[in-house]
Design an enzyme around this catalytic site. Structure first.
Site, PDB file in Angstrom:
ATOM      1  CG  ASP A 218      -1.987   1.012   1.150  1.00  0.00           C
ATOM      2  OD1 ASP A 218      -2.446   1.371  -0.023  1.00  0.00           O
ATOM      3  OD2 ASP A 218      -2.598   1.697   1.892  1.00  0.00           O
TER       4      ASP A 218
ATOM      5  CG  ASN B 230       0.353   4.310   3.779  1.00  0.00           C
ATOM      6  OD1 ASN B 230      -0.324   4.996   5.095  1.00  0.00           O
ATOM      7  ND2 ASN B 230      -0.246   3.247   3.278  1.00  0.00           N
TER       8      ASN B 230
END
Length: 94
Positions: A64, A69
């Site tokens: 991901d 992130n």
């Protein structure tokens, strides 16, 4: 990779304390400033690739990678980019 400072597994709900990333995420930066210059993009890419290289050397994949992130923190006269994510974003290859 983000350093874990404390794990409160016995707490309800469980708590994870990480290092403070004072500049927020790459997503925040892009929302605020738009496109980043070539040198900043190079630095961010380099840091992220080093993090991914480390994960892969430990037989993990992230699953991901996205601007939200990738967290940024002040570092000397510039910044450092580090990879974050929830447990289910990491997949062991063992």
């Amino acid at each position: 990779m983000i350093q874990v400072q404390c794990l409160g597994a016995m707490l309800q709900p469980p708590m994870l304390v990480t290092e403070f990333m004072d500049l927020g995420s790459l997503h925040d930066l892009l929302q605020k400033e738009g496109a980043v210059d070539l040198y900043k993009a190079w630095d961010i890419s380099h840091d992220v690739l080093l993090g991914l290289q480390f994960l892969h050397s430990m037989n993990y994949i992230h699953r991901d990678i996205k601007p939200a992130n990738i967290l940024l923190c002040s570092h000397g006269f510039g910044f450092k980019a580090k990879i974050a994510g929830k447990n289910y974003h990491f997949l062991s290859l063992w």
